[in-house]
Design a protein around this motif. Structure first.
Motif, PDB file in Angstrom:
ATOM      1  N   ALA A 235       0.806  -1.276   0.199  1.00  0.00           N
ATOM      2  CA  ALA A 235      -0.086   0.066   0.019  1.00  0.00           C
ATOM      3  C   ALA A 235       0.951   1.245  -0.049  1.00  0.00           C
ATOM      4  O   ALA A 235       0.552   2.291  -0.608  1.00  0.00           O
ATOM      5  CB  ALA A 235      -0.904  -0.039   1.250  1.00  0.00           C
ATOM      6  N   ILE A 236       2.186   1.259   0.712  1.00  0.00           N
ATOM      7  CA  ILE A 236       2.931   2.329   0.659  1.00  0.00           C
ATOM      8  C   ILE A 236       3.325   2.677  -0.734  1.00  0.00           C
ATOM      9  O   ILE A 236       3.113   3.854  -1.249  1.00  0.00           O
ATOM     10  CB  ILE A 236       4.154   2.148   1.566  1.00  0.00           C
ATOM     11  N   PHE A 237       3.746   1.590  -1.640  1.00  0.00           N
ATOM     12  CA  PHE A 237       4.298   1.723  -2.810  1.00  0.00           C
ATOM     13  C   PHE A 237       3.333   2.464  -3.791  1.00  0.00           C
ATOM     14  O   PHE A 237       3.386   3.182  -4.594  1.00  0.00           O
ATOM     15  CB  PHE A 237       4.714   0.471  -3.413  1.00  0.00           C
ATOM     16  N   ALA A 238       2.081   1.930  -3.619  1.00  0.00           N
ATOM     17  CA  ALA A 238       0.958   2.334  -4.194  1.00  0.00           C
ATOM     18  C   ALA A 238       0.473   3.634  -4.078  1.00  0.00           C
ATOM     19  O   ALA A 238       0.354   4.602  -4.940  1.00  0.00           O
ATOM     20  CB  ALA A 238      -0.313   1.414  -4.098  1.00  0.00           C
ATOM     21  N   ALA A 239       0.244   4.028  -2.819  1.00  0.00           N
ATOM     22  CA  ALA A 239       0.054   5.365  -2.433  1.00  0.00           C
ATOM     23  C   ALA A 239       1.041   6.396  -2.951  1.00  0.00           C
ATOM     24  O   ALA A 239       0.443   7.507  -3.629  1.00  0.00           O
ATOM     25  CB  ALA A 239      -0.066   5.433  -1.015  1.00  0.00           C
ATOM     26  N   LYS A 240       2.261   5.963  -3.278  1.00  0.00           N
ATOM     27  CA  LYS A 240       3.167   7.084  -3.549  1.00  0.00           C
ATOM     28  C   LYS A 240       3.667   7.103  -4.980  1.00  0.00           C
ATOM     29  O   LYS A 240       4.192   8.045  -5.581  1.00  0.00           O
ATOM     30  CB  LYS A 240       4.820   6.979  -2.753  1.00  0.00           C
ATOM     31  N   GLY A 241       3.061   5.975  -5.631  1.00  0.00           N
ATOM     32  CA  GLY A 241       3.279   5.671  -6.897  1.00  0.00           C
ATOM     33  C   GLY A 241       4.905   5.486  -6.989  1.00  0.00           C
ATOM     34  O   GLY A 241       5.676   5.765  -8.008  1.00  0.00           O
ATOM     35  N   ARG A 242       5.456   4.721  -6.160  1.00  0.00           N
ATOM     36  CA  ARG A 242       7.160   4.308  -5.999  1.00  0.00           C
ATOM     37  C   ARG A 242       7.295   3.041  -6.617  1.00  0.00           C
ATOM     38  O   ARG A 242       6.631   2.076  -6.248  1.00  0.00           O
ATOM     39  CB  ARG A 242       7.162   4.372  -4.509  1.00  0.00           C
ATOM     40  N   PRO A 243       8.427   3.126  -7.332  1.00  0.00           N
ATOM     41  CA  PRO A 243       8.828   1.747  -7.971  1.00  0.00           C
ATOM     42  C   PRO A 243       9.241   0.513  -7.103  1.00  0.00           C
ATOM     43  O   PRO A 243       9.960   1.293  -5.846  1.00  0.00           O
ATOM     44  CB  PRO A 243       9.838   2.248  -8.893  1.00  0.00           C
ATOM     45  N   ALA A 244       8.995  -0.379  -7.313  1.00  0.00           N
ATOM     46  CA  ALA A 244       9.299  -1.477  -6.197  1.00  0.00           C
ATOM     47  C   ALA A 244      10.942  -1.732  -6.278  1.00  0.00           C
ATOM     48  O   ALA A 244      11.441  -2.205  -5.041  1.00  0.00           O
ATOM     49  CB  ALA A 244       8.794  -2.782  -6.935  1.00  0.00           C
ATOM     50  N   SER A 245      11.712  -1.091  -7.116  1.00  0.00           N
ATOM     51  CA  SER A 245      13.033  -1.300  -7.081  1.00  0.00           C
ATOM     52  C   SER A 245      13.831  -0.249  -5.958  1.00  0.00           C
ATOM     53  O   SER A 245      15.005  -0.148  -5.707  1.00  0.00           O
ATOM     54  CB  SER A 245      13.779  -0.871  -8.331  1.00  0.00           C
ATOM     55  N   ASP A 246      12.912   0.469  -5.443  1.00  0.00           N
ATOM     56  CA  ASP A 246      13.408   1.803  -4.544  1.00  0.00           C
ATOM     57  C   ASP A 246      12.953   1.382  -3.040  1.00  0.00           C
ATOM     58  O   ASP A 246      11.878   1.087  -2.680  1.00  0.00           O
ATOM     59  CB  ASP A 246      12.869   3.032  -5.036  1.00  0.00           C
ATOM     60  N   PRO A 247      14.023   1.051  -2.212  1.00  0.00           N
ATOM     61  CA  PRO A 247      13.757   0.265  -0.933  1.00  0.00           C
ATOM     62  C   PRO A 247      12.985   1.318   0.155  1.00  0.00           C
ATOM     63  O   PRO A 247      13.227   2.447  -0.084  1.00  0.00           O
ATOM     64  CB  PRO A 247      14.966  -0.174  -0.337  1.00  0.00           C
ATOM     65  N   LEU A 248      12.639   0.878   1.317  1.00  0.00           N
ATOM     66  CA  LEU A 248      12.100   1.714   2.057  1.00  0.00           C
ATOM     67  C   LEU A 248      12.746   1.707   3.559  1.00  0.00           C
ATOM     68  O   LEU A 248      13.602   0.697   3.807  1.00  0.00           O
ATOM     69  CB  LEU A 248      10.690   1.002   2.579  1.00  0.00           C
ATOM     70  N   ILE A 249      12.936   2.610   4.117  1.00  0.00           N
ATOM     71  CA  ILE A 249      13.571   2.767   5.456  1.00  0.00           C
ATOM     72  C   ILE A 249      12.646   2.092   6.828  1.00  0.00           C
ATOM     73  O   ILE A 249      11.444   2.700   6.827  1.00  0.00           O
ATOM     74  CB  ILE A 249      14.212   4.032   5.897  1.00  0.00           C
TER      75      ILE A 249
ATOM     76  N   ALA B  24       9.836  -7.123  -0.252  1.00  0.00           N
ATOM     77  CA  ALA B  24       9.369  -5.994  -0.781  1.00  0.00           C
ATOM     78  C   ALA B  24       9.781  -4.595  -0.224  1.00  0.00           C
ATOM     79  O   ALA B  24      10.013  -3.552  -0.909  1.00  0.00           O
ATOM     80  CB  ALA B  24       7.807  -5.666  -0.827  1.00  0.00           C
ATOM     81  N   VAL B  25      10.146  -4.673   1.209  1.00  0.00           N
ATOM     82  CA  VAL B  25      10.721  -3.668   1.866  1.00  0.00           C
ATOM     83  C   VAL B  25      12.043  -3.247   1.403  1.00  0.00           C
ATOM     84  O   VAL B  25      12.554  -2.276   1.094  1.00  0.00           O
ATOM     85  CB  VAL B  25      10.674  -3.825   3.402  1.00  0.00           C
ATOM     86  N   THR B  26      12.981  -4.180   1.032  1.00  0.00           N
ATOM     87  CA  THR B  26      14.380  -4.053   0.544  1.00  0.00           C
ATOM     88  C   THR B  26      14.654  -4.075  -0.921  1.00  0.00           C
ATOM     89  O   THR B  26      15.524  -4.158  -1.076  1.00  0.00           O
ATOM     90  CB  THR B  26      15.106  -5.206   1.509  1.00  0.00           C
ATOM     91  N   ALA B  27      13.557  -3.865  -1.769  1.00  0.00           N
ATOM     92  CA  ALA B  27      13.495  -3.841  -3.165  1.00  0.00           C
ATOM     93  C   ALA B  27      14.516  -5.324  -3.687  1.00  0.00           C
ATOM     94  O   ALA B  27      15.139  -5.315  -4.561  1.00  0.00           O
ATOM     95  CB  ALA B  27      14.463  -2.918  -3.486  1.00  0.00           C
TER      96      ALA B  27
END
Length: 344
Positions: free
Chosen positions: A48-62, A107-110
């Motif tokens: 849901a984080i990736f979807a809300a931001k429109g963030r590509p799956a290749s960019d990890p989260l902190i 998914a968190v860590t790309a």
């Protein structure tokens, strides 16, 4: 459904924590920028984080933790170097890259076997993490690639209706993202400059190598956020003039005059002292504050960019800043926000 704006009362914080535990998304202030929080061990919340931001799956989260003692929840091992850095800088604006614990979704860590972790210093962030009782993945609470948010209004401008709630506690104190340091390399590697300077890191752990661009091995999954060449960008085109300050400012002024003669609207983002040299031109201006105070400029950077963006200039002009201390992070953000860097 509109996004709820919450205050920091105990009842509101308890509600926000319950939303996180249920897999909902909650934006919250940290000492750096506002983060978009989701339960880091819940794959649906991460998606849901990736979807809300429109963030590509290749960019990890902190992943954000309430305390250093929670590290075993998300890190498979804790190198001695990481423990030393945590003692020196946590809670605070330092993110460490560590070996991923299997319970952390890929998914968190790309898709990589490392995870980015920090313990924020902001009292509201800390209280929320304690109340939630779970690790929270939290990139900046904005549209992907857009200027980062330092107020709740910035968050709502980008994500209203896309997330459950935002906790409003005013402007964030630092104003730019955390420093990211890879503790799985020898020596450790600075991947993103931020709120902790390279000089401060080296004073604690000795030499640090610097790499702020992706490697060939990261084509399908980055080690750290903030490595993409184009990031933090305003909606309107930004040109950055780089070189000796007086020369860069003269070139910037010449460009502003050319654009004005063509009937275009011009926005200018500069330290306070520089703006005085352009006061005779009919341009839209935003001050970063004194050039002698990098902390003040960092605090102002994203808010000033958003303020200029809101005036719909045809082009925003800025000059590069000194590459030392916090200035290294300021230069990094300006260069990634720029559509064009003009070397003079």
């Amino acid at each position: 459904m509109r996004t709820q704006r919450l205050d920091t009362s105990p009842a509101a914080m308890a509600h926000a924590a319950e939303l996180l535990r249920r897999g909902e998304l909650v934006a919250f202030p940290t000492e750096t920028v506002y983060g978009l929080g989701g339960h880091a061990l819940d794959e649906a919340a991460v998606a849901a984080i990736f979807a809300a931001k429109g963030r590509p799956a290749s960019d990890p989260l902190i992943v954000h933790l309430a305390a250093t003692g929670d590290l075993p929840l998300v890190a498979a091992t804790i190198p001695a170097l990481a423990a030393q850095l945590a003692t020196a800088f946590w809670p605070g604006p330092l993110t460490l890259i560590l070996p991923r614990h299997p319970r952390v979704p890929l998914a968190v860590t790309a898709g990589r076997e490392t995870v980015a972790v920090r313990v924020p210093a902001h009292p509201v962030a800390h209280a929320l993490l304690v109340a939630a009782g779970v690790p929270v993945a939290a990139p900046s609470a904005n549209r992907f690639g857009h200027t980062s948010p330092t107020t709740a209004d910035h968050v709502l401008a980008d994500l209203d209706g896309r997330i459950a709630a935002v906790i409003d506690d005013g402007a964030t104190p630092i104003g730019i993202e955390s420093t990211v340091l890879d503790c799985t390399t020898t020596p450790p590697t600075l991947l993103r400059p931020g709120g902790i300077s390279l000089e401060a890191l080296e004073a604690v752990v000795g030499p640090v190598q610097v790499r702020t661009r992706p490697t060939d091995a990261e084509q399908h999954g980055l080690t750290s956020p903030g490595l993409l060449d184009r990031h933090y960008a305003p909606d309107h085109e930004l040109w950055l003039f780089s070189g000796p300050p007086a020369t860069a400012l003269a070139r910037l002024r010449a460009e502003a005059e050319t654009l004005l003669k063509a009937g275009l609207r011009v926005g200018v983002l500069l330290p306070a002292e520089d703006l005085a040299l352009l006061r005779d031109l009919p341009v839209e201006t935003e001050s970063l504050g004194p050039a002698s105070d990098p902390a003040a400029m960092a605090h102002r950077l994203y808010a000033a960019l958003r303020a200029l963006d809101a005036r719909h200039p045809d082009r925003i002009l800025a000059r590069d800043l000194d590459d030392a201390g916090l200035g290294r992070a300021l230069r990094d953000r300006l260069r990634r926000a720029a559509a064009l860097v003009v070397e003079v």
